[in-house]
Enzyme design. Structure first.
Site, PDB file in Angstrom:
ATOM      1  N   HIS A 179      47.646  14.468  14.239  1.00 33.41           N
ATOM      2  CA  HIS A 179      46.232  14.646  14.584  1.00 33.41           C
ATOM      3  C   HIS A 179      45.878  13.997  15.923  1.00 33.41           C
ATOM      4  CE1 HIS A 179      45.282  15.360  10.092  1.00 33.41           C
ATOM      5  NE2 HIS A 179      45.430  16.507  10.739  1.00 33.41           N
TER       6      HIS A 179
ATOM      7  N   HIS B 101      45.771  25.175  12.959  1.00 32.87           N
ATOM      8  CA  HIS B 101      45.924  23.715  12.885  1.00 32.87           C
ATOM      9  C   HIS B 101      47.212  23.330  12.147  1.00 32.87           C
ATOM     10  CE1 HIS B 101      44.447  19.503  12.319  1.00 32.87           C
ATOM     11  NE2 HIS B 101      45.172  19.587  11.219  1.00 32.87           N
ATOM     12  N   GLU B 102      47.426  23.921  10.993  1.00 31.26           N
ATOM     13  CA  GLU B 102      48.590  23.521  10.184  1.00 31.26           C
ATOM     14  C   GLU B 102      49.911  23.923  10.846  1.00 31.26           C
ATOM     15  OE1 GLU B 102      48.213  21.456   7.814  1.00 31.26           O
ATOM     16  OE2 GLU B 102      46.031  21.627   7.683  1.00 31.26           O
TER      17      GLU B 102
ATOM     18  N   HIS C 236      51.106  21.193  12.866  1.00 32.08           N
ATOM     19  CA  HIS C 236      51.868  20.187  12.107  1.00 32.08           C
ATOM     20  C   HIS C 236      53.308  20.662  11.858  1.00 32.08           C
ATOM     21  CE1 HIS C 236      48.541  17.563  11.506  1.00 32.08           C
ATOM     22  NE2 HIS C 236      47.913  18.286  10.616  1.00 32.08           N
TER      23      HIS C 236
END
Lengths: 117, 192
Positions: B138, B128-129, B132
């Site tokens: 998101h 997930h990170e 980013h």
């Protein structure tokens, strides 16, 4: 940290383990809270929504009134996270709020650009 | 899918190589170094398989493009961690490369071995990170890796169509990426 909120409605098989959110467990007591009420501690929920990009306010002295700002933030949150848009603190919404999450804001955030400290 | 404001991405020419390194000081001891490195290697590989970006581990923390560390509480970026659960990690948008994980979490790479109800899957959070770090914000799609929350003992490491479309809008497709196979895979999953 004495009475963690336990999610009562797991939504998928991975949720069978009870969820404890030490940081946001107090939010469990807000289930079914409605607009217009003064609710001890709901200012913390406003801070949560502000932090994650749902509540834009210049004055950061949040009150414990369940006001229009909070309801609007709640609706935006429910829309963004694909929940039923009720504008209410129903169990599913509160369960989602207290779930562990990424610290990056949900609203096209800017803050995660580099800052000097 | 969604992007950060201004749609930042790593601006070097494609194909891109990004180096990553682990902070020698901000570490956890509940998992071995090799367990942590393996989890991150897998997390980076999920993204590398769909876009023309290669990730290489570097020992030179100071010069790495992506700097990974485990921190407790206030660690100087204005976004203090909050202890067990709550916020798990955060990462910065391109081209900053900072990747911070909350050292207080019960990080896990194998739920059969880590029995805690509070165990958090390291590879899932890392995947997930990294999204980013590459420029994705998101998403509203609950099944996608870029959905903001992850429950204890949940594993979510496979990129979904939403993640893939988003990241390929920034970097284009990896020439070896098989779009059709991925779509069929997603369909079969959604069909149960």
């Amino acid at each position: 940290r004495t009475s963690p909120f336990f999610s009562s409605k797991p939504t998928n098989p991975t949720n069978n383990h009870k969820i404890r959110s030490y940081t946001w467990h107090e939010f469990g007591k807000f289930v079914d809270a409605t607009r217009g009420n003064n609710i001890n501690g709901i200012s913390e929920l406003k801070k949560y929504f502000h932090r994650f990009g749902y509540l834009k306010m210049d004055n950061l002295n949040f009150t414990d009134l369940f006001d229009d700002h909070l309801e609007h933030a709640l609706i935006k949150y429910q829309e963004k996270l694909g929940l039923s848009v009720t504008g209410k603190l129903d169990e599913n919404t509160v369960s989602q709020i207290i779930s562990p999450r990424c610290g990056v804001s949900d609203s096209a955030p800017k803050f995660m650009h580099a800052k000097r400290h | 899918y969604a992007f950060f404001s201004g749609r930042p991405r790593w601006s070097r020419s494609i194909p891109i190589t990004l180096t990553y390194a682990f902070s020698p000081e901000n570490v956890i001891t509940s998992l071995s170094k090799s367990e942590i490195k393996d989890a991150f290697r897998r997390a980076f590989s999920h993204w590398a398989s769909v876009i023309p970006v290669t990730f290489l581990e570097s020992k030179d923390y100071g010069f790495a493009d992506i700097k990974i560390g485990f921190y407790k509480g206030d660690h100087g970026d204005g976004e203090p961690f909050d202890g067990v659960l709550g916020v798990l990690a955060h990462a910065f948008s391109p081209e900053t490369g900072r990747f911070h994980l909350d050292a207080a979490e019960t990080w896990a790479v194998d739920f059969d071995r880590k029995k805690s109800d509070e165990a958090i899957d390291l590879e899932s959070v890392a995947t997930h990170e990294i999204g980013h770090l590459l420029g994705l914000a998101h998403t509203s799609v609950q099944e996608a890796v870029m959905f903001p929350s992850l429950r204890p003992r949940e594993k979510k490491v496979d990129l979904k169509i939403d993640d893939i479309k988003g990241i390929q809008a920034l970097y284009g497709s990896n020439p070896n990426f098989n779009d059709q196979a991925r779509s069929e895979s997603d369909t079969s999953i959604s069909n149960g």
